[in-house]
Design a protein around this motif. Structure first.
Motif, PDB file in Angstrom:
ATOM      1  N   LYS A   1       0.832  -1.211   0.000  1.00 53.70           N
ATOM      2  CA  LYS A   1       0.000   0.000   0.000  1.00 53.70           C
ATOM      3  C   LYS A   1       0.863   1.257   0.000  1.00 53.70           C
ATOM      4  O   LYS A   1       0.560   2.227  -0.715  1.00 53.70           O
TER       5      LYS A   1
ATOM      6  N   ALA B   1       2.481   1.740  -3.470  1.00 50.04           N
ATOM      7  CA  ALA B   1       1.500   2.248  -4.433  1.00 50.04           C
ATOM      8  C   ALA B   1       1.209   3.723  -4.185  1.00 50.04           C
ATOM      9  O   ALA B   1       1.075   4.507  -5.125  1.00 50.04           O
ATOM     10  N   HIS B   2       1.144   4.108  -2.923  1.00 51.92           N
ATOM     11  CA  HIS B   2       0.854   5.498  -2.576  1.00 51.92           C
ATOM     12  C   HIS B   2       1.962   6.428  -3.057  1.00 51.92           C
ATOM     13  O   HIS B   2       1.705   7.434  -3.726  1.00 51.92           O
TER      14      HIS B   2
ATOM     15  N   GLY C   1       2.440   7.338  -6.731  1.00 51.26           N
ATOM     16  CA  GLY C   1       1.465   8.204  -7.383  1.00 51.26           C
ATOM     17  C   GLY C   1       0.039   7.709  -7.293  1.00 51.26           C
ATOM     18  O   GLY C   1      -0.807   8.112  -8.098  1.00 51.26           O
ATOM     19  N   GLY C   2      -0.249   6.844  -6.339  1.00 53.95           N
ATOM     20  CA  GLY C   2      -1.624   6.362  -6.168  1.00 53.95           C
ATOM     21  C   GLY C   2      -1.991   5.241  -7.112  1.00 53.95           C
ATOM     22  O   GLY C   2      -3.095   5.213  -7.663  1.00 53.95           O
TER      23      GLY C   2
ATOM     24  N   PRO D   1      -7.024   0.873   4.965  1.00 53.54           N
ATOM     25  CA  PRO D   1      -6.326   1.874   4.151  1.00 53.54           C
ATOM     26  C   PRO D   1      -5.261   2.619   4.940  1.00 53.54           C
ATOM     27  O   PRO D   1      -5.309   3.842   5.103  1.00 53.54           O
TER      28      PRO D   1
ATOM     29  N   TYR E   1      -4.334   6.608   4.221  1.00 53.68           N
ATOM     30  CA  TYR E   1      -4.651   6.909   2.833  1.00 53.68           C
ATOM     31  C   TYR E   1      -6.129   7.250   2.683  1.00 53.68           C
ATOM     32  O   TYR E   1      -6.979   6.753   3.425  1.00 53.68           O
ATOM     33  N   ASP E   2      -6.423   8.077   1.699  1.00 45.26           N
ATOM     34  CA  ASP E   2      -7.802   8.447   1.405  1.00 45.26           C
ATOM     35  C   ASP E   2      -8.478   7.435   0.485  1.00 45.26           C
ATOM     36  O   ASP E   2      -9.686   7.529   0.261  1.00 45.26           O
ATOM     37  N   HIS E   3      -7.715   6.509  -0.062  1.00 47.98           N
ATOM     38  CA  HIS E   3      -8.267   5.538  -1.011  1.00 47.98           C
ATOM     39  C   HIS E   3      -8.228   4.140  -0.413  1.00 47.98           C
ATOM     40  O   HIS E   3      -7.381   3.824   0.430  1.00 47.98           O
ATOM     41  N   GLU E   4      -9.127   3.302  -0.845  1.00 54.56           N
ATOM     42  CA  GLU E   4      -9.212   1.929  -0.367  1.00 54.56           C
ATOM     43  C   GLU E   4      -8.321   1.009  -1.205  1.00 54.56           C
ATOM     44  O   GLU E   4      -7.894   1.357  -2.313  1.00 54.56           O
TER      45      GLU E   4
ATOM     46  N   ASN F   1      -7.849  -1.855  -3.795  1.00 56.19           N
ATOM     47  CA  ASN F   1      -8.715  -2.113  -4.940  1.00 56.19           C
ATOM     48  C   ASN F   1      -9.293  -3.518  -4.956  1.00 56.19           C
ATOM     49  O   ASN F   1     -10.439  -3.728  -5.384  1.00 56.19           O
TER      50      ASN F   1
END
Length: 253
Positions: free
Chosen positions: A13, A16-17, A20-21, A39, A56-59, A61
């Motif tokens: 994670k 990936a962050h 660049g997300g 997250p 992170y603001d994203h979960e 995938n």
């Protein structure tokens, strides 16, 4: 893509962050934590003390689970993951005796409802899952219980002057920090569950602690800090206490 245990999940994670997300797919080989789903990435020193978490603001995938791998794990891993999962409902209450839609946001109420549903799945199927991994049963791998072990919710951080949302997880981080060597042999969920006994009392339900510990005992889990090798008379206990109970407390709770 991360393939492995909790630290590999967290590293994937984080990678990936910082790249660049990028999308993240996790393939957990351990069910002892919710790291595949949550997250965030927990950070540690080289010695194993907690450094907090990247959030992170994203979960994540997707999560891919090979049940032929998961169902051959040590039963202790399942017990740890189950207790980590049960912690979500307990910690979301955050000092409330109950969660009512009229009293909280729709987001918090929804999170609590999902966590409550999962809690009851654990209660119903935990012993079947652990018995299967012990070789004492052969009726599947605990139904919905095993996949739920990898599920989690993003917990809020303690805000200045307020009690922490998640006393079980806060206890885990502080034990790793102040009792790093003592805590090394123990799993995430084992330490979180000990702290959640404190959370239940803070929520106004001290009567829930004894049955909760009985549930832990039925899966051969440690029940107290002393059970994981921490001397209750250690001077470091004062540091742990002061961090769990920030002074002064503000607000009307």
């Amino acid at each position: 893509m991360g393939v492995g245990g909790g630290r590999i999940m967290d590293q994937a994670k984080a990678t990936a962050h910082f790249a660049g997300g990028l999308p993240v797919v996790e393939v957990p080989t351990s069910i002892a934590t919710c790291a595949a789903f949550a997250p965030l990435s927990v950070m540690y020193t080289a010695e194993g003390a907690s450094l907090g978490s990247l959030r992170y603001d994203h979960e994540v995938n997707a999560i891919v689970m090979d049940m032929d791998v998961i169902c051959k794990e040590p039963p202790r891993y399942a017990a740890s993951g189950i207790m980590d999962g049960m912690a979500k409902m307990i910690e979301i209450q955050n000092g409330r005796s109950e969660i009512l839609l009229d009293d909280v946001s729709i987001g918090l109420f929804t999170a609590y409802t999902i966590a409550e549903m999962a809690y009851h799945v654990y209660e119903k199927e935990a012993h079947q899952a652990v018995a299967t991994l012990r070789g004492q049963a052969d009726q599947g791998c605990g139904g919905h219980c095993i996949p739920e072990c990898c599920r989690g919710r993003h917990r809020q951080r303690r805000k200045q002057g307020l009690w922490p949302t998640a006393l079980g997880h806060e206890t885990y981080e502080l034990v790793r920090t102040y009792f790093t060597q003592e805590a090394k042999p123990y799993l995430h969920g084992e330490i979180v569950a000990i702290g959640d006994c404190l959370q239940m009392a803070f929520n106004g339900h001290p009567e829930q602690v004894t049955p909760f510990r009985d549930f832990m005992r039925s899966m051969d889990m440690p029940l107290t800090l002393e059970d994981i090798g921490i001397d209750p008379n250690s001077p470091k206990m004062e540091n742990l206490f002061q961090d769990l109970v920030p002074q002064p407390l503000h607000g009307s709770r």
